[in-house]
Scaffold this active site. Sequence first.
Site, PDB file in Angstrom:
ATOM      1  N   ASP A   1       0.989  -1.131   0.116  1.00 21.44           N
ATOM      2  CA  ASP A   1       0.167   0.151  -0.081  1.00 21.44           C
ATOM      3  C   ASP A   1       1.115   1.370   0.062  1.00 21.44           C
ATOM      4  O   ASP A   1       2.212   1.072   0.426  1.00 21.44           O
ATOM      5  CB  ASP A   1      -0.885  -0.142   1.175  1.00 21.44           C
ATOM      6  CG  ASP A   1      -1.708   1.143   1.443  1.00 21.44           C
ATOM      7  OD1 ASP A   1      -2.473   1.550   0.409  1.00 21.44           O
ATOM      8  OD2 ASP A   1      -1.645   1.978   2.471  1.00 21.44           O
TER       9      ASP A   1
ATOM     10  N   ASP B   1       0.095   5.035   0.940  1.00 17.18           N
ATOM     11  CA  ASP B   1      -0.283   5.994   2.102  1.00 17.18           C
ATOM     12  C   ASP B   1      -0.117   5.412   3.231  1.00 17.18           C
ATOM     13  O   ASP B   1      -0.802   4.659   3.437  1.00 17.18           O
ATOM     14  CB  ASP B   1      -1.626   6.688   1.761  1.00 17.18           C
ATOM     15  CG  ASP B   1      -1.715   7.337   0.289  1.00 17.18           C
ATOM     16  OD1 ASP B   1      -0.917   8.313   0.278  1.00 17.18           O
ATOM     17  OD2 ASP B   1      -2.432   7.003  -0.629  1.00 17.18           O
TER      18      ASP B   1
ATOM     19  N   ARG C   1     -11.805   8.406  -2.567  1.00 20.03           N
ATOM     20  CA  ARG C   1     -11.696   9.891  -2.311  1.00 20.03           C
ATOM     21  C   ARG C   1     -13.702  10.229  -2.121  1.00 20.03           C
ATOM     22  O   ARG C   1     -13.813  10.919  -1.163  1.00 20.03           O
ATOM     23  CB  ARG C   1     -11.462  10.796  -3.679  1.00 20.03           C
ATOM     24  CG  ARG C   1     -11.380  12.202  -3.447  1.00 20.03           C
ATOM     25  CD  ARG C   1     -10.844  12.971  -4.586  1.00 20.03           C
ATOM     26  NE  ARG C   1      -9.660  12.396  -5.054  1.00 20.03           N
ATOM     27  CZ  ARG C   1      -8.978  12.646  -6.326  1.00 20.03           C
ATOM     28  NH1 ARG C   1      -9.392  13.466  -7.016  1.00 20.03           N
ATOM     29  NH2 ARG C   1      -7.906  12.098  -6.543  1.00 20.03           N
TER      30      ARG C   1
ATOM     31  N   ASN D   1      -3.958   9.706  -6.698  1.00 20.12           N
ATOM     32  CA  ASN D   1      -2.924  10.442  -7.001  1.00 20.12           C
ATOM     33  C   ASN D   1      -1.580   9.674  -6.714  1.00 20.12           C
ATOM     34  O   ASN D   1      -0.453  10.168  -6.516  1.00 20.12           O
ATOM     35  CB  ASN D   1      -2.875  11.494  -5.815  1.00 20.12           C
ATOM     36  CG  ASN D   1      -3.851  12.498  -6.052  1.00 20.12           C
ATOM     37  OD1 ASN D   1      -4.003  12.960  -7.114  1.00 20.12           O
ATOM     38  ND2 ASN D   1      -4.791  12.721  -4.960  1.00 20.12           N
TER      39      ASN D   1
HETATM   40  C1  G6P Z   1      -5.355   6.230   0.251  1.00 18.19           C
HETATM   41  C2  G6P Z   1      -5.623   6.949   1.663  1.00 18.19           C
HETATM   42  C3  G6P Z   1      -6.935   7.494   1.901  1.00 18.19           C
HETATM   43  C4  G6P Z   1      -7.525   8.289   0.596  1.00 18.19           C
HETATM   44  C5  G6P Z   1      -7.512   7.457  -0.589  1.00 18.19           C
HETATM   45  C6  G6P Z   1      -7.737   8.328  -1.984  1.00 18.19           C
HETATM   46  O1  G6P Z   1      -6.129   5.087   0.363  1.00 18.19           O
HETATM   47  O2  G6P Z   1      -5.081   6.121   2.677  1.00 18.19           O
HETATM   48  O3  G6P Z   1      -7.047   8.320   3.086  1.00 18.19           O
HETATM   49  O4  G6P Z   1      -8.833   9.033   0.953  1.00 18.19           O
HETATM   50  O5  G6P Z   1      -5.767   7.263  -0.953  1.00 18.19           O
HETATM   51  O6  G6P Z   1      -6.994   9.234  -2.191  1.00 18.19           O
HETATM   52  P1  G6P Z   1      -6.995  10.241  -3.368  1.00 18.19           P
HETATM   53  O7  G6P Z   1      -5.423  10.598  -3.543  1.00 18.19           O
HETATM   54  O8  G6P Z   1      -7.520   9.753  -4.562  1.00 18.19           O
HETATM   55  O9  G6P Z   1      -7.840  11.497  -3.155  1.00 18.19           O
HETATM   56 MG    MG Z   2      -2.767   3.143   3.598  1.00 15.71          MG
END
Ligand code: G6P
Ligand code: MG
Length: 227
Positions: free
Chosen positions: A17, A19, A57, A126
């Site tokens: 993973d 983030d 998101r 992202n």
């Molecule tokens: C990851 C993070 C989440 C976040 C998600 C979507 O899984 O852990 O906290 O909401 O990505 O991220 P984004 O960059 O597409 O908004």
């Molecule tokens: Mg994570």
Amino acid sequence: MSNQAANPALLAAVIFDLDGVLTDTAEFHYLSWKSLADDLGFDWSRPANEALRGLGRMESLRVFLGDRWGLFTDEQRADLAAAKNQRYLDRVEKMTWDDLLPGAPELLMRLRAARVPTAVASSSKNARVVISRLGISNLLDVIVDGLDAPRSKPDPQTFLLAADRLRVAPRDCVVIEDAESGVQAALAAGMRVIGIGPAERVGRAHIVVSDLARLADRCVEQLLSRG
Ligand code: G6P
Ligand code: MG
């Protein structure tokens, strides 16, 4: 990618993973949601933000707005998600290799040296820009992001697509995850899971460690063995 032929004891692949595992963008996500909450006139705390770990998101926006969800039209919700994302990207823009979490560069390089295929499988749309800012593209064989796999964790789609692109059976993959939803997704994909963080969050994983740096040598050997 022919590591199995070269060394049958080696695990087929490791799927990270992004983030909260390779880098602490969880804080950037929090600060961006917090600034949106400030604009909308409500409080948003770090503990509340924990519930968003691993969620896509729009799923995150739903949890963030809670009972306020019904106050907004679809178009307004899309605008809110876009505003949060822009604030997040402003922070991501300043990221470098130094934003890798302790233990991440060593583990990525060690897996590279052992010729174990690696992937990032993230719910984030992202993910590619973050990986590029971190400068680790050359240490990864496959990237699956929230655009490739629209069904966000806890659905297993993100991990199954990564295994498919790696051409490795799900049972031969080890996932490293920091989110409860991510551990659930990896288990549903039939993979082995190392949870990063407190047991209350990732306790369903096969192995739990507080951070990547604590994945001691012995644990990495275990990770690399089929036993
Ligand atoms: C990851 C993070 C989440 C976040 C998600 C979507 O899984 O852990 O906290 O909401 O990505 O991220 P984004 O960059 O597409 O908004
Ligand atoms: Mg994570």
